[in-house]
Design an enzyme around this catalytic site. Sequence first.
Site, short mmCIF file in Angstrom:
data_model
loop_
_atom_site.label_atom_id
_atom_site.label_comp_id
_atom_site.label_asym_id
_atom_site.label_seq_id
_atom_site.Cartn_x
_atom_site.Cartn_y
_atom_site.Cartn_z
N ASP A 169 -5.89 -0.81 -1.61
CA ASP A 169 -6.61 -1.38 -2.45
C ASP A 169 -7.84 -2.08 -1.78
O ASP A 169 -7.97 -2.08 -0.57
CB ASP A 169 -5.81 -2.78 -2.78
CG ASP A 169 -5.73 -3.74 -1.64
OD1 ASP A 169 -5.32 -3.12 -0.61
OD2 ASP A 169 -5.93 -4.80 -1.71
N GLU A 220 4.05 4.13 5.86
CA GLU A 220 2.91 3.36 5.75
C GLU A 220 1.95 4.03 4.91
O GLU A 220 1.80 5.46 4.95
CB GLU A 220 2.13 3.45 7.18
CG GLU A 220 2.55 1.96 7.96
CD GLU A 220 1.82 0.73 7.56
OE1 GLU A 220 1.15 0.74 6.32
OE2 GLU A 220 1.78 -0.26 8.35
N ASP A 221 0.76 3.35 4.22
CA ASP A 221 -0.20 3.95 3.71
C ASP A 221 -1.30 4.37 4.56
O ASP A 221 -1.80 5.51 4.38
CB ASP A 221 -0.95 2.97 2.72
CG ASP A 221 -1.34 1.73 3.35
OD1 ASP A 221 -1.13 1.51 4.32
OD2 ASP A 221 -1.83 0.61 2.56
N ARG A 262 -5.63 0.48 -6.43
CA ARG A 262 -4.42 1.13 -5.86
C ARG A 262 -3.94 2.26 -6.77
O ARG A 262 -3.18 3.23 -6.28
CB ARG A 262 -3.07 0.27 -6.01
CG ARG A 262 -3.56 -1.12 -4.83
CD ARG A 262 -2.15 -1.65 -4.86
NE ARG A 262 -2.12 -2.92 -4.17
CZ ARG A 262 -2.31 -3.15 -2.91
NH1 ARG A 262 -2.14 -2.21 -1.92
NH2 ARG A 262 -2.54 -4.35 -2.22
N PHE A 320 -13.76 2.45 4.82
CA PHE A 320 -12.93 1.70 4.28
C PHE A 320 -12.60 2.39 2.84
O PHE A 320 -13.45 2.78 1.94
CB PHE A 320 -13.18 0.19 3.66
CG PHE A 320 -12.25 -0.68 3.05
CD1 PHE A 320 -11.30 -1.13 3.95
CD2 PHE A 320 -11.83 -0.75 1.68
CE1 PHE A 320 -10.32 -2.01 3.49
CE2 PHE A 320 -10.92 -1.61 1.26
CZ PHE A 320 -10.11 -2.15 2.00
N GLY A 375 0.77 -1.15 0.10
CA GLY A 375 -0.05 -0.12 0.01
C GLY A 375 0.83 1.36 -0.18
O GLY A 375 0.34 2.40 -0.33
N ASP A 397 -4.79 1.90 11.01
CA ASP A 397 -6.46 1.52 10.93
C ASP A 397 -6.22 1.11 12.42
O ASP A 397 -6.49 1.70 13.46
CB ASP A 397 -6.79 0.66 9.96
CG ASP A 397 -8.14 0.09 10.21
OD1 ASP A 397 -8.91 0.33 11.19
OD2 ASP A 397 -8.75 -0.32 8.98
P1 IMP Z 1 -4.18 -2.07 10.75
O1 IMP Z 1 -2.96 -3.14 11.06
O2 IMP Z 1 -5.26 -2.39 11.06
O3 IMP Z 1 -3.48 -0.63 11.32
O4 IMP Z 1 -3.99 -1.98 9.04
C1 IMP Z 1 -2.63 -2.00 8.33
C2 IMP Z 1 -2.95 -2.19 7.03
O5 IMP Z 1 -4.34 -2.43 6.65
C3 IMP Z 1 -2.71 -0.80 5.94
O6 IMP Z 1 -1.40 -0.54 6.23
C4 IMP Z 1 -3.33 -0.89 4.79
O7 IMP Z 1 -2.54 -1.82 4.02
C5 IMP Z 1 -4.83 -1.91 5.27
N1 IMP Z 1 -5.86 -0.95 5.33
C6 IMP Z 1 -6.27 -0.56 6.55
N2 IMP Z 1 -7.48 0.26 6.39
C7 IMP Z 1 -7.61 0.08 5.12
C8 IMP Z 1 -8.67 0.61 4.06
O8 IMP Z 1 -9.50 1.59 4.43
N3 IMP Z 1 -8.48 0.57 2.95
C9 IMP Z 1 -7.39 -0.22 2.25
N4 IMP Z 1 -6.49 -0.83 3.15
C10 IMP Z 1 -6.72 -0.77 4.52
#
Ligand code: IMP
Length: 181
Positions: free
Chosen positions: A157, A97-98, A163, A150, A43, A101
């Site tokens: 993606d 990071e992208d 993407r 989301f 991402g 969350d």
């Molecule tokens: P986390 O571990 O829940 O903080 O999520 C980390 C990863 O989940 C990010 O680096 C994204 O690649 C993916 N992610 C989280 N939220 C989204 C979203 O809304 N759209 C797409 N990818 C997401």
Amino acid sequence: MSKYIAETLITESEIKAMVERLGAQLNHDYAGKQVVIIGVLRGSVVFMSDLIRQLDFPVEIDFISVSSYQGTKSTGVVKIVKDTDHDVTGKHVILVEDIVDTGLTLNYLRELFTDRGPASLRVCSAFDKPDCRQVAVAVEYVGQAIPNAFVVGYGLDYQQRYRNLPYLAVLGDDGKEGQDE
Ligand code: IMP
């Protein structure tokens, strides 16, 4: 592709201004330091390629790939799919990071790289969903905080698609068609 999009959250020009602001901050904070920028695949690639071109100090770049997501849901279990090649011991590491969350991925990565003995470790994320945190984790540089939705585009993606959108968008129901989780 716009027929798949429910709402544009952050436009291309807003993203450009955001990246310039983050680049200026990094130029201020890291001038004269030995820096390794590590992108979290996949991402972060679009953001990282824009960000590094804002930097006016020499950087090494590397990538790590981890998996924790299935469809739109975090499984909570983070696994390394591809590790970095660089030795980061004694170097200033910036994890790119992208989006953050739940914070589970970043929490795992912060611990992983802290154990490798960098001179410093900071995180730069294009986007942040602070309302979704399941674990408290530091994000030193944030492009833009967004509501709990989301989102796709600018590297993010939905089942490996979207993407390449140059803006950040909430996906409409049409965009999810035929893509069961
Ligand atoms: P986390 O571990 O829940 O903080 O999520 C980390 C990863 O989940 C990010 O680096 C994204 O690649 C993916 N992610 C989280 N939220 C989204 C979203 O809304 N759209 C797409 N990818 C997401």
